[in-house]
Design a protein around this motif. Structure first.
Motif: not given
Lengths: 478, 460
Positions: B44, B52-53, A264, B435, B151-153, A453, B42
């Motif tokens: 991360r 995280q995908s 985070e 976010n 992050t890529h969102s 997110e 999203v």
């Protein structure tokens, strides 16, 4: 129709090369009644249902979720999507995710409740809010708001390791808020963020909204006429609702292990409580013990199993002022070299992947009476309910302001003052605690702890009793 | 706007037609259906590694039904005919439980709205591998010992609204976002981000360079004593201030209730003349759709002009209560205050370069962005928050060292009274909005101010 297909889809994920897969079928419903100034602002019913599917492939996660999965083909499409997401993640992998072991779980958990809040007729809810609204009327009260809410979540978790658990969680909540205005001073805003408990309608009745409304009115009216507080270091006693939020922000968040692992870091931030500090870092005085416990009856962070399928458990975070534990998931426990998860992996709804979240994180009761805590204060302030709160990215530096401040003089709570806020470094604050009451511990619940997110809004519980803090600088915005 | 239909869109027919068909049988004195579809992807990363995908596809249908002047609301997740009929029926049942609401303004009448401008088909179709490539580019550019997180969102949204008065509107939109926090071996950190409707508007190399440069300057942090300082606020930091101006002051309800800085001061100067703020969803650079959730076309609203308060935004109910008309600013009541939400802010900018802004400071601070801000005094639009990921001491027009994060606490009105120089506008969001927490999109400039109040410091 999907119910019988879930075990097969996690098996299919393993057959296609995943080391782990879980699928959650989540159905949510809620009812919300809002009043403003005695008129119904809205009566709303909401509901959704969907499937979230998570795979771990070669150390990378992929998570896909949809409300439009209707059959086996839909489930397989979701698995395909999750696999593609994991494979894309695998192209930028320096740290592979792995999981601590967890024995397969089977069973059901249901919120114990006396009266289903959804079964209470809407007119009865409106009638109660109208009575509370009447109680909030005051000569300078310009805005009155009240709400009553009921939530139900049905969830089934099936994992590729044999876990298959079902849970039905029911929550009840109610809240009141008022604004009172007088020329020449800031408006007085008194209220709450909607008190919530994993319980039935009995919790709403227990809140006694009519008395609460009258109390808020009296507090706001008195605050408008109150003198500004004296800006000097003083002794502060904080009530349970204030401490519930302080525990949440200044202990709950920095003990989230995904923050420590920097998951985070770019958004919610990290921590000042690092693995090397466990067992040695003095977080607070010896009066301060803080515990995560997903088994507290009625807690908004109470469940049978978390979203990793780990049974609810209890984890000390701060023991007599020393930092000792983290909130963990199966993944973060493994990354930290722990042997088991603390069961804090939770997702909001079907559409989100689980994150490390608080459960019920509470300040343990102390060994003094509230009367003694007050009685020993010659010159201080009693602060009730937070107004504004702001924290840095490590949870090391915070600012809070109070809705209500009352003078304590010669051991007795007296008149109101206004404009009180304070900032501190976290360790300094909790280090100045010289007593926690033993006789008035209360459980509070929040509906909206924001993290992750895309944003996930999580239910969490926090218990606290009145506590006292010595020689605290305050600031006054009058 | 790219007009090619993306494979990821459900499209106007799939979203609007079911609403209109369901409304034909509504039977009540009036009904409205609004559907919001959001497909989010999203990705991360931290420690230069994706952790995280995730992708989700959500669809929320909101029904409002009026019966004898009372309104019931229901929300579901399906466009199937039976589900929509049930939703209308449930909302009608709730309306019948209520007495007439004297503040109910009725449903919107049809009115022309601008063509949607905020959708890009290539962005909607970007796959997770494309998102990973952007992150890989950032990670590959790091110096030895550095690590990156962020992050890529990509959000694809579709909104459709129809009512029994004949409103029928549909708009798609895309939002692409990329951020990087570069950390050094010894605790330094630098941050940069890009926001665009078009993923090709995200510049991984540029983001990495900006974040890396700050990280490399961030060493041997000093603690700044509380006090008033000259300051340069970069665009992300300005967006944070604007957030509280909007949330505490720019909605009609806050004005009516006396909680806003605008209350009783419309037509008065509240800041210096260099501060002008509009809400303008129609600005082609903004990320917005051209109508609100009641189906009212969005209007450009001047909030503050050369320091003088001009007025708030309104939804239909707020407008009725204040004896005016809706400006097209009704927002999702689950996420925003009723009365009107100013969520597409445009602050007037200037032409000063970053070097000129810094060069104008005798002794002061540079603030990259804030963390977890709040307002201890909403009436004065006062914000408090700590800085992060790039806080520097400026002396004699140049950055001379890194600072530990500081706590800033000050009324926005006072801050904007001290604007000396403004840079060009950039599309940015505040920390909360990045976010999705009460999202506000800003076209905001960097600025140099004569006074910013620092009330504390984190440990170095």
């Amino acid at each position: 129709m999907l119910d019988g297909l879930l075990p097969a889809i996690v098996d299919a994920a393993i057959a296609r090369g995943a080391s782990y897969c879980d699928v959650r079928d989540v159905e949510r419903e809620s009812e919300l009644v809002d009043l403003q100034d005695g008129e119904i602002e809205s009566i709303e019913r909401k509901g959704d249902r969907g499937i979230g599917l998570r795979v771990l492939r070669d150390g990378s996660w992929g998570f896909a979720a949809s409300a439009r999965v209707a059959d086996e083909a839909g489930l397989r499409a979701l698995l395909d999507q999750a696999a593609r997401l994991a494979d894309a993640a695998r192209t930028v992998q320096r740290r592979a995710a792995r999981l601590v072991p967890q024995a397969p779980q089977r069973g059901e958990y249901r919120t114990p409740l006396e009266q289903d809040p959804f079964a209470v007729p809407i007119p009865r809810r409106v009638e109660l809010l109208r009575a509370a609204d009447d109680a909030m009327r005051g000569p300078r009260v310009t805005t009155r708001r009240g709400s009553i809410a009921a939530y139900r979540t049905r969830k089934r978790l099936v994992t590729s390791e044999g876990t298959d658990v079902r849970q039905e969680i029911v929550e009840s909540a109610a809240g009141l808020n008022i604004v009172a205005v007088k020329g020449g001073v800031p408006p007085a805003i008194r209220g709450d963020m909607r008190s919530a408990r994993q319980a039935g309608w009995e919790f709403v009745e227990e809140l006694d909204l009519v008395s609460l409304g009258a109390r808020y009115r009296d507090d706001a009216e008195a605050t408008l006429d109150a003198p500004a507080a004296a800006a000097k270091p003083t002794t502060l006693i904080l009530d349970q609702s204030f401490l519930a939020l302080m525990v949440h922000e200044s202990c709950g968040h920095p003990t989230e292990s995904d923050r420590v692992l920097e998951h985070e870091v770019a958004f919610a931030g990290t921590s000042f409580m690092w693995p090397k500090d466990r067992g040695t870092l003095r977080y607070g005085s010896t009066h301060v013990s803080i515990t995560a416990d997903a088994r507290v009856p009625g807690g908004m962070g109470t469940f049978g199993w978390d979203d990793d399928g780990v049974p609810a458990t209890r984890t000390p975070l701060i023991e007599r002022g020393i930092f000792t534990g983290y909130l963990t998931s199966r993944e973060t426990a493994a990354a930290l070299g722990l042997v088991a998860s603390g069961g804090s992996s939770r997702a909001e709804g079907w559409q989100h992947s689980p994150l490390v979240r608080m459960v019920n994180v509470s300040l343990e009761p102390g060994d003094r009476s509230y009367a003694d805590l007050v009685g020993e204060v010659d010159d201080g302030l009693l602060l009730e309910s937070p107004a504004s709160y702001s924290l840095d990215d490590k949870r090391e530096n915070f600012h809070f302001s109070a809705q209500v401040a009352r003078v304590i003089r010669h051991g007795e709570v007296g008149g109101y003052v206004r404009g009180v806020g304070f900032q501190s470094l976290t360790k300094d604050w909790w280090g100045s605690c010289d007593g926690v009451a033993a006789d008035d511990w209360e459980l509070h619940g929040f509906l909206t702890c924001a993290k992750g997110e895309p944003l996930q809004s999580m239910r969490v519980g926090h218990g606290a009793a009145h506590a006292r803090f010595r020689d605290r600088p305050i600031e006054v915005r009058a | 706007m790219t007009t090619t239909a993306a494979s990821t869109l459900l499209g106007v027919d799939a979203l609007l037609d079911p609403l209109q068909r369901a409304l034909k049988g509504a039977g009540a004195e009036g009904a409205e259906l609004w559907v919001h579809r959001r497909r989010a992807s999203v990705v991360r990363y931290s420690h230069s590694s994706i952790h995280q995908s995730a992708a989700s596809d959500e669809l929320d249908v909101h029904a409002r039904v009026a019966v004898d002047g009372a309104v019931g609301t229901a929300e579901g997740g399906s466009l199937a005919p039976d589900a929509l009929r049930d939703l209308i029926s449930r909302a009608a049942a709730l309306a019948k439980l209520q007495p007439a609401n004297p503040t109910w303004p009725g449903f919107a009448d049809p009115a022309p709205y601008r063509a949607p401008h905020a959708f890009d088909a290539a962005t909607a179709d970007l796959d997770p591998a494309g998102q990973a490539r952007a992150i890989a580019a950032i990670c590959a550019s790091l110096a030895s010992g550095q690590r990156a997180a962020g992050t890529h969102s990509v959000d694809v949204t579709e909104d459709a609204i129809a009512n029994t008065h004949g409103v029928a509107a549909y708009a798609p939109a895309t939002v692409a976002y990329l951020r990087a926090l570069v950390q050094g071996e010894h605790g330094g950190a630098g941050y940069a981000d890009d926001l665009s409707r078009d993923h090709r508007g995200l510049d991984p190399a540029g983001i990495a360079r900006r974040a890396r440069e700050k990280c490399e300057l961030d060493h041997d942090r000093a603690r700044l004593a509380p006090g008033d300082y000259e300051a340069v606020f970069e665009e992300d930091a300005v967006a944070e201030i604007l957030r509280f101006v909007s949330l505490t002051g720019c909605g009609g309800q806050a004005v009516r209730e006396g909680r806003s800085f605008m209350a009783g001061r419309i037509g008065e100067a509240v800041t210096g003349a260099r501060f002008t703020l509009h809400d303008d969803a129609l600005d082609p650079r903004q990320l917005a759709i051209p109508f609100d959730v009641e189906g009212t076309p969005k209007e450009r609203v001047t909030l503050v002009e050369n320091g003088v308060v001009r007025g708030p935004v309104h939804d239909r109910t707020g407008a009725k209560l204040m004896g005016t008309r809706s400006t097209g600013h009704a927002a999702d009541p689950d996420r925003y205050a009723r009365g009107g939400h100013a969520g597409n802010l445009v602050m007037a900018g200037g032409s000063a370069t970053r070097e000129q802004l810094i060069g104008a400071v005798t002794r002061g601070i540079l603030i990259t962005r804030f963390h977890y801000t709040n307002t201890p005094d909403p009436k004065r639009a006062t914000m408090t928050g700590t800085t992060r990921d790039g806080t520097f001491l400026i002396e004699d027009g140049r950055i001379v060292g890194a600072l530990a994060n500081v706590r800033y606490t000050m009324s926005a009105l006072e801050l904007f009274s001290g604007i000396d120089l403004l840079g060009p506008q950039r599309l940015v969001r505040d920390w909360w909005s990045t976010n999705g927490m009460g999202s506000i999109v800003c076209l905001a400039p960097a600025m140099k101010v004569s006074r910013a109040t620092i009330t504390g410091s984190s440990p170095a």
